[in-house]
Design a protein around this motif. Sequence first.
Motif, PDB file in Angstrom:
ATOM      1  N   VAL A  93       0.813  -1.201   0.000  1.00  0.00           N
ATOM      2  CA  VAL A  93       0.000   0.000   0.000  1.00  0.00           C
ATOM      3  C   VAL A  93       0.851   1.257   0.000  1.00  0.00           C
ATOM      4  O   VAL A  93       0.448   2.300  -0.542  1.00  0.00           O
ATOM      5  CB  VAL A  93      -0.962  -0.011   1.212  1.00  0.00           C
ATOM      6  N   LEU A  94       2.046   1.207   0.583  1.00  0.00           N
ATOM      7  CA  LEU A  94       2.894   2.391   0.634  1.00  0.00           C
ATOM      8  C   LEU A  94       3.460   2.722  -0.737  1.00  0.00           C
ATOM      9  O   LEU A  94       3.580   3.898  -1.095  1.00  0.00           O
ATOM     10  CB  LEU A  94       4.023   2.182   1.643  1.00  0.00           C
ATOM     11  N   GLU A  95       3.831   1.717  -1.515  1.00  0.00           N
ATOM     12  CA  GLU A  95       4.392   1.930  -2.846  1.00  0.00           C
ATOM     13  C   GLU A  95       3.347   1.822  -3.946  1.00  0.00           C
ATOM     14  O   GLU A  95       3.663   2.018  -5.119  1.00  0.00           O
ATOM     15  CB  GLU A  95       5.510   0.923  -3.111  1.00  0.00           C
ATOM     16  N   MET A  96       2.121   1.499  -3.581  1.00  0.00           N
ATOM     17  CA  MET A  96       1.032   1.311  -4.545  1.00  0.00           C
ATOM     18  C   MET A  96       1.442   0.326  -5.634  1.00  0.00           C
ATOM     19  O   MET A  96       1.284   0.563  -6.835  1.00  0.00           O
ATOM     20  CB  MET A  96       0.620   2.647  -5.170  1.00  0.00           C
ATOM     21  N   ARG A  97       1.970  -0.802  -5.212  1.00  0.00           N
ATOM     22  CA  ARG A  97       2.416  -1.825  -6.152  1.00  0.00           C
ATOM     23  C   ARG A  97       1.711  -3.139  -5.839  1.00  0.00           C
ATOM     24  O   ARG A  97       1.721  -3.594  -4.688  1.00  0.00           O
ATOM     25  CB  ARG A  97       3.936  -2.013  -6.068  1.00  0.00           C
ATOM     26  N   ALA A  98       1.106  -3.724  -6.867  1.00  0.00           N
ATOM     27  CA  ALA A  98       0.369  -4.979  -6.707  1.00  0.00           C
ATOM     28  C   ALA A  98       0.797  -5.962  -7.797  1.00  0.00           C
ATOM     29  O   ALA A  98       1.041  -5.567  -8.943  1.00  0.00           O
ATOM     30  CB  ALA A  98      -1.138  -4.740  -6.777  1.00  0.00           C
ATOM     31  N   THR A  99       0.892  -7.225  -7.437  1.00  0.00           N
ATOM     32  CA  THR A  99       1.212  -8.287  -8.406  1.00  0.00           C
ATOM     33  C   THR A  99       0.239  -9.432  -8.203  1.00  0.00           C
ATOM     34  O   THR A  99      -0.158  -9.734  -7.069  1.00  0.00           O
ATOM     35  CB  THR A  99       2.650  -8.803  -8.223  1.00  0.00           C
ATOM     36  N   CYS A 100      -0.136 -10.060  -9.312  1.00  0.00           N
ATOM     37  CA  CYS A 100      -1.096 -11.167  -9.277  1.00  0.00           C
ATOM     38  C   CYS A 100      -0.456 -12.428  -9.832  1.00  0.00           C
ATOM     39  O   CYS A 100       0.415 -12.366 -10.707  1.00  0.00           O
ATOM     40  CB  CYS A 100      -2.344 -10.819 -10.079  1.00  0.00           C
ATOM     41  N   SER A 101      -0.895 -13.556  -9.346  1.00  0.00           N
ATOM     42  CA  SER A 101      -0.341 -14.829  -9.813  1.00  0.00           C
ATOM     43  C   SER A 101      -0.688 -15.114 -11.258  1.00  0.00           C
ATOM     44  O   SER A 101      -0.031 -15.930 -11.910  1.00  0.00           O
ATOM     45  CB  SER A 101      -0.852 -15.975  -8.928  1.00  0.00           C
ATOM     46  N   CYS A 102      -1.699 -14.437 -11.818  1.00  0.00           N
ATOM     47  CA  CYS A 102      -2.045 -14.658 -13.224  1.00  0.00           C
ATOM     48  C   CYS A 102      -1.116 -13.914 -14.171  1.00  0.00           C
ATOM     49  O   CYS A 102      -1.052 -14.222 -15.363  1.00  0.00           O
ATOM     50  CB  CYS A 102      -3.491 -14.268 -13.500  1.00  0.00           C
ATOM     51  N   CYS A 103      -0.387 -12.904 -13.670  1.00  0.00           N
ATOM     52  CA  CYS A 103       0.610 -12.150 -14.449  1.00  0.00           C
ATOM     53  C   CYS A 103       0.037 -11.478 -15.693  1.00  0.00           C
ATOM     54  O   CYS A 103       0.750 -11.303 -16.686  1.00  0.00           O
ATOM     55  CB  CYS A 103       1.783 -13.052 -14.847  1.00  0.00           C
ATOM     56  N   MET A 104      -1.217 -11.077 -15.654  1.00  0.00           N
ATOM     57  CA  MET A 104      -1.809 -10.464 -16.843  1.00  0.00           C
ATOM     58  C   MET A 104      -1.154  -9.125 -17.157  1.00  0.00           C
ATOM     59  O   MET A 104      -0.927  -8.802 -18.329  1.00  0.00           O
ATOM     60  CB  MET A 104      -3.308 -10.284 -16.639  1.00  0.00           C
ATOM     61  N   PHE A 105      -0.846  -8.316 -16.114  1.00  0.00           N
ATOM     62  CA  PHE A 105      -0.236  -7.017 -16.389  1.00  0.00           C
ATOM     63  C   PHE A 105       1.139  -7.192 -17.017  1.00  0.00           C
ATOM     64  O   PHE A 105       1.500  -6.486 -17.960  1.00  0.00           O
ATOM     65  CB  PHE A 105      -0.119  -6.203 -15.105  1.00  0.00           C
ATOM     66  N   GLU A 106       1.928  -8.131 -16.535  1.00  0.00           N
ATOM     67  CA  GLU A 106       3.248  -8.377 -17.093  1.00  0.00           C
ATOM     68  C   GLU A 106       3.151  -8.868 -18.530  1.00  0.00           C
ATOM     69  O   GLU A 106       4.020  -8.561 -19.350  1.00  0.00           O
ATOM     70  CB  GLU A 106       4.005  -9.403 -16.246  1.00  0.00           C
ATOM     71  N   PHE A 107       2.110  -9.606 -18.867  1.00  0.00           N
ATOM     72  CA  PHE A 107       1.961 -10.223 -20.183  1.00  0.00           C
ATOM     73  C   PHE A 107       1.320  -9.283 -21.194  1.00  0.00           C
ATOM     74  O   PHE A 107       1.725  -9.249 -22.358  1.00  0.00           O
ATOM     75  CB  PHE A 107       1.126 -11.501 -20.052  1.00  0.00           C
ATOM     76  N   SER A 108       0.315  -8.496 -20.733  1.00  0.00           N
ATOM     77  CA  SER A 108      -0.460  -7.682 -21.680  1.00  0.00           C
ATOM     78  C   SER A 108      -0.359  -6.190 -21.434  1.00  0.00           C
ATOM     79  O   SER A 108      -0.720  -5.395 -22.312  1.00  0.00           O
ATOM     80  CB  SER A 108      -1.936  -8.089 -21.640  1.00  0.00           C
ATOM     81  N   GLY A 109       0.076  -5.763 -20.237  1.00  0.00           N
ATOM     82  CA  GLY A 109       0.145  -4.335 -19.953  1.00  0.00           C
ATOM     83  C   GLY A 109      -1.142  -3.751 -19.430  1.00  0.00           C
ATOM     84  O   GLY A 109      -1.273  -2.534 -19.329  1.00  0.00           O
TER      85      GLY A 109
END
Length: 793
Positions: free
Chosen positions: A584-600
Amino acid sequence: MENEVIEFDIGIGIGGGGDESVAIIDDEDLTDDSPTAGINLGGMTGSGSGSGGFFMDNSSYVSQRDLDLEPCEGMEFESEEAAKGFYNSYARRVGFSTRVSSSRRSRKDGAIIQRSFVCAKEGFRNLNEKRTKYREIKRPRTVTRVGCKASMSVKIQDSGKWVVSTFVKEHNHELVPPDQVHCLRSHRQISGPAKTLIDTLQAAGMGPRRIMSALIKEYGGISKVGFTEVDCRNYMRNNRQRSLEGDIQFLLDYLRQMHADNPSFFYAVQGDDEQCTGNVFWADAKARENYMYFGDTVTFDTTYRSNRYRLPFAPFTGINHHGQPVLFGCAFLLNETESSFVWLFKTWVSAMSGRPPVSITTDHDTIIRSAIMHVFPDTRHRFCKWHIFKKCQEKLSHVFLQYPNFEADFHKCVNLSDSVDEFEACWLPLVDKYDLRDHEWLQAIYSSRRQWVPVYLRDTFFAEMSITQRSDSMNSYFDGYVNASTTLNQFVKLYEKALESRNEKEVKADYDTMNTLPPLRTPSPMEKQASELYTRKIFLRFQEELVGTLTLMASKVEDDGEVTMYQVSKFGEDNKCYRVSFNVLEMRATCSCCMFEFSGLLCRHVLAVFRVTNVLTLPSGYILKRWTVNAKSSVILEERVNDAFSSYLESHTVRYNTLRHEAFKFVEEGAESVDTYNVAMAALEEAASKVSMAAKNEGRAVLINGRSRDDSRSNGTLPKRNTVNHHGSSDQNISEDEKDRKIEQLNNELDCARRKCEVYRNNLLSVLRDIEDHKQQLSLKVQIMRYSMKDCL
């Protein structure tokens, strides 16, 4: 008996030739692409019965009586070629193939004085020849020589005629029946009418197999055609090679003219630029500009067979901000060796300012993989999954026919596995179920699974909206414009039409994005923000994810003080869940599906966590410029204007979530007992009183890019208390309280000036943004008018 002259006009087929200059000629050295030779034989003088002269051509129009002629010693010929043609004609009637075996030359002038024509099965293969002794034979040929002694030798006389000196009739092998004679090498020939028909059908885009079917039907049988499919294929290849030289020169002239008209047009030729003997690459100015904006992921496709020469047409393509295919350059490869691909990749990246892509997608090919590893060692290489699935249907056709459920099981294993462990656990039972553990091709693609199975590639950007979709840019940019019958001359015009069509589609997408508003489906500020930032197609994809959060539940499972772990699942489907970690402090989230890494684009799982943690707008780190309406904007300051309100909300959200996070911990500890509760309540009352007093003294919080006036002071913009004034003695008469009041007054004036400057700055940037928007709208209108006028003409 009187001698009679018999004239021949025989077209000797593949395997025939002129005078050989070597002593021994091996028929097995000949390849299937030996050129067809037409030989006109001179007269022959023989001792035997006959009734005048006759002509023998490809239609075999001879009298039945003359078909009984066979060689005999003392038979004379007007030339060596006449003797060779007669013996080959005799061999066709009897049922064997011939070749030239040896020759003798005169010691005086080196002229050939003796020739030997033998059965093709004469002698034995020499396995100790120098040409094969020190190198591995990749494709060993079948043994055809059995030591047959059948032959005919001729010598030249002082009169200039050739006479049969020896003739051996007997063979030590079975002869070929008449319906198979056309398969023998020396009797295979393509007649003039057949060549004309092949040329016509080849120009229509037909392949060798279909052309042979047409010829068999035309002539009434394969034996009457007079040659095989291999001969047809080789003839077509020779045709292509002859036609290639002129058309390649046409292409080079076109590229030179394009470069002369626009110096930004890039082209390169492997080998000599004047006379192309290697590969050709080119990229226009727009392709090079597109790579600046969208060159993070690239598709390289060699499956096109776009012209009659069967050359691999290899375009470099990508995805623009509308999700449309965009061109980064084109190449024609005259060969597909590793060195050719290395040259091409090096040439292409030099044309693209030397910046390699993040990822690249190609066909499943080991040679291409080696070249990419050599030129792009840091680029993530992926094999096109769609082509692997297509190849699977060919390699495993018997499995598809025998087991109707195999395709669905294979698709589920590859596309629907959520983790590497799940894929591995699914693969082995799949191959065992259908008894494919020992299938060579399937094992080969399994060994390269890290380059095509989605679960191994999710951590790399490929600009695809879905992990299971087919890449739209793969083999689709020029679809509908080129085909197997397109010549290089035609390709240039069709290439320009394809570019024009793609550009028009991009202009239409720009127009729709800028002049129409998409319907919003939720009251979320995040959806409104995304509708203003993203292009239309990308927003609709994001909207789909945002609406999908309404059916998801996010539950906190871990919290270490900095990072909180959430478990996100669909309502009623707890067995299938995704894990989202949120700082929450860095406003950074990651998901196990990795959609953001794959598609943006953020997935619905992260958006569900944002919803339960009151993150109202998209953090700037999760807005990729390549997907926005300003993806190709040249005004850098414009981004700061667009992000002003978002930055305010984002900073406010960070502070809100930080306080909320700390308050939750305070509440949990304070509720443990009555004593801690009383202490916590007293502390809250005291804190509330201090916050109220600070807000009253502040008047109102002035937020600029997420920072308040107090933030600026805490960052060191205020002078320290013990600052020494350089005016020396004049400060000694001023008391400390007066100094503090003076400093406070100056600081307030400075703060006021800052606020005014920030307002002026925002106004100025707004004007710049309006000017840029107006310029883009004018540019769109001009292009639309140009296309409208072109359609009217």
